[in-house]
Design an enzyme around this catalytic site. Structure first.
Site, short mmCIF file in Angstrom:
data_model
loop_
_atom_site.label_atom_id
_atom_site.label_comp_id
_atom_site.label_asym_id
_atom_site.label_seq_id
_atom_site.Cartn_x
_atom_site.Cartn_y
_atom_site.Cartn_z
N TYR A 136 0.85 -1.20 0.00
CA TYR A 136 0.00 0.00 0.00
C TYR A 136 0.88 1.24 0.00
CZ TYR A 136 -3.88 3.12 0.87
OH TYR A 136 -4.82 4.11 0.73
N GLN A 197 -10.77 -0.29 1.20
CA GLN A 197 -11.19 -1.20 0.13
C GLN A 197 -10.01 -1.84 -0.56
OE1 GLN A 197 -11.77 2.07 0.25
NE2 GLN A 197 -11.53 3.06 -1.75
N ASN A 220 -3.52 5.94 6.03
CA ASN A 220 -4.24 6.74 7.02
C ASN A 220 -4.92 5.85 8.05
OD1 ASN A 220 -6.53 5.70 5.77
ND2 ASN A 220 -6.97 7.57 4.60
N SER A 243 5.38 9.23 13.91
CA SER A 243 6.83 9.21 13.76
C SER A 243 7.51 9.84 14.97
CB SER A 243 7.22 9.96 12.49
OG SER A 243 8.57 9.73 12.17
N GLN A 265 11.11 15.61 12.08
CA GLN A 265 10.08 14.68 12.53
C GLN A 265 8.76 15.39 12.79
OE1 GLN A 265 10.08 11.23 12.77
NE2 GLN A 265 11.88 11.70 11.54
N HIS A 268 5.94 15.89 10.07
CA HIS A 268 5.09 14.78 9.59
C HIS A 268 3.63 15.05 9.90
CE1 HIS A 268 7.78 11.80 7.90
NE2 HIS A 268 8.61 11.96 8.91
N GLU A 333 11.69 5.35 17.71
CA GLU A 333 11.79 4.92 16.32
C GLU A 333 13.16 5.31 15.75
OE1 GLU A 333 9.34 5.63 12.13
OE2 GLU A 333 9.16 7.07 13.76
N HIS A 334 13.51 6.58 15.86
CA HIS A 334 14.81 7.09 15.41
C HIS A 334 15.57 7.65 16.61
CE1 HIS A 334 11.88 7.90 12.06
NE2 HIS A 334 12.81 7.25 11.37
N ASP A 367 15.81 8.24 6.00
CA ASP A 367 14.47 8.16 5.41
C ASP A 367 14.52 7.86 3.93
OD1 ASP A 367 12.89 8.50 7.61
OD2 ASP A 367 12.45 10.60 7.28
N GLU A 421 1.60 -35.98 29.86
CA GLU A 421 0.60 -34.99 29.46
C GLU A 421 -0.77 -35.62 29.22
OE1 GLU A 421 2.12 -32.82 26.11
OE2 GLU A 421 3.57 -31.72 27.33
N HIS A 426 -0.16 -39.97 21.27
CA HIS A 426 1.17 -39.41 20.99
C HIS A 426 2.24 -40.41 21.42
CE1 HIS A 426 -0.79 -35.56 20.38
NE2 HIS A 426 0.38 -34.99 20.07
#
Length: 434
Positions: A136, A197, A220, A243, A265, A268, A333-334, A367, A421, A426
């Site tokens: 995506y 969708q 999103n 981010s 950052q 964003h 993250e960074h 990035d 068990e 088994h």
């Protein structure tokens, strides 16, 4: 506007610092009822109606007027035309970034392995690529060719059989950089479909779109919620949060650089997080002054200002050891180590998506073109997860080839445990091999 109004100032010595930091880090990643209901309706419709639902939602949400899925698929020649139409500088930059990302990820490829025991039993692991992956990519005015590179390249390096990209084209607006990146990375098919969708079509398949095994890529709130819901039917990379950047400074370097790295950052969105940990109070003052001076020059200054005010902080710490301890708590993250002699401090960091070492190792290079993947764990998940990589597009299968002697040797062990068990079949199954 005062600097304090732009971004909060904290000190690790205050009694309430830990509670204040935890409150700053807290982020509710749940979706609202409206998003939940809409995504549920879309997933159900696409699952039951297939192409018809995808066409209906694409026409409704993206302002299109198409009658078939075929009208939403771009031919390979259109991807190549987008690449050929790029200005020379843009094409060169895209190709350079793609090659660097490919070179880095080629070193991540896992290989099958096995070993043979003395009695002839062979054990091992077979590594195979996923058959089909969906990517995506946000579309329209948004331009994220870097997302194509960071997701498509490791998939292709892994040997994925077919890579299908979906990207919305609101009002028919197609982004040439995104299409050019698809051409460079060898994406197999591209559909101009977006939103929940698109995720549903990839996850369940339709009359015209094949089902994939895994879905990767950002989107999103509707896309994120759709990915969350289809997990289990297909794999997903992650449900990412806002981010984040955390900068550790020893007071050396240029305060303008640090301010701009925080901005990078913050621009964003309003809930992105930019934090500085610094041992030098005077340098923090200098960074604050840089923020106040540079912010009015930024085209996205309103977003940056909201982000810094909402979730940003300049934090005075006692020393670099404390800074590293706080960084491990944050698990960003960074993480930028804006330190004069930065390399030794890398060993102190246990939790971070990516570590940028030294004053010149700016996160924005990561990035786009440094080479390592920019799809990184957020919201403290670096404590237990890793950057996207080739290994995310490969799966591992255990190989167990027992020799007669090996089966006879292990049968009593397995039977004893199975009886313990209460699983008699088994136990008998193992004992038959004595």
């Amino acid at each position: 506007m005062s600097t304090q109004a732009l971004i909060r100032r904290l000190d690790s010595r205050t009694a309430d610092f830990t509670a204040t930091l935890d409150a700053l880090l807290a982020f509710d990643n749940s979706t609202d009822v409206r998003v939940n209901n809409a995504v549920g309706e879309i997933l159900a419709a696409v699952r039951s109606q297939g192409d018809a639902a995808v066409i209906d939602y694409s026409n409704r949400f993206d302002g299109l007027n198409v009658k078939s899925i075929e009208a939403l698929e771009l031919p390979r020649r259109e991807l190549q035309a987008a690449l050929d139409s790029l200005p020379a500088e843009s094409r060169a930059a895209l190709e350079c970034a793609a090659e660097r990302v490919r070179s880095y990820h080629e070193k991540q490829r896992l290989e099958s392995w096995s070993y043979t025991e003395a009695n002839g039993t062979r054990l091992g692991q077979k590594v195979t690529p996923l058959d089909r992956v969906g990517l995506y990519v946000p579309g329209g005015k948004a331009s994220y060719p870097s997302s194509v590179l960071m997701n498509a390249v490791p998939a292709k390096v892994a040997g994925v059989g077919e890579l299908i990209m979906v990207t919305p084209t609101p009002r028919g607006e197609r982004n040439p950089l995104v299409l050019a990146a698809a051409a460079i990375t060898g994406v197999d098919r591209v559909f101009t479909i977006g939103g929940a969708q698109a995720v549903a079509a990839l996850a369940y398949g339709t009359q015209s779109m094949p089902q994939v095994d895994k879905i990767v890529g950002p989107g999103n709130a509707y896309v994120a919620e759709a990915k969350r819901r289809v997990f289990g039917t297909v794999g997903i990379d992650m449900v990412a949060g806002p981010s984040e950047v955390l900068i550790i400074s020893d007071g050396t370097g240029n305060p303008d650089w640090v301010a701009m790295d925080l901005f990078a950052q913050a621009e964003h969105d309003e809930v992105a997080q930019s934090i500085l940990l610094c041992t030098d109070a005077k340098f923090i003052d200098a960074v604050a002054a840089s923020i106040a001076r540079l912010l009015p020059e930024m085209p996205r200054r309103d977003i940056i200002a909201a982000s810094l005010a909402n979730r940003g902080a300049l934090i005075k710490v006692a020393d670099l050891d404390e800074a590293c301890a706080i960084a491990n708590r944050i698990a960003p993250e960074h993480l930028e180590l804006a330190i004069e002699h930065a390399e030794p401090w890398v060993e102190k960091i246990r939790h971070a998506g990516a570590i940028f070492v030294g004053h010149c190792s700016v996160e924005s290079l990561g990035d786009y073109c440094a080479g390592p993947n920019h799809v990184l764990p957020t919201m403290r998940s670096a404590r237990f997860s890793s950057p996207l990589g080739v290994y995310d597009f490969q799966k591992r299968t255990s190989i167990i080839h027992m020799s007669p002697a090996g089966a006879a040797e292990l049968a009593p062990v397995a039977a004893t445990l199975a009886y313990g068990e209460g699983l008699q079949a088994h136990a008998k199954s193992a004992e038959y091999r004595k």
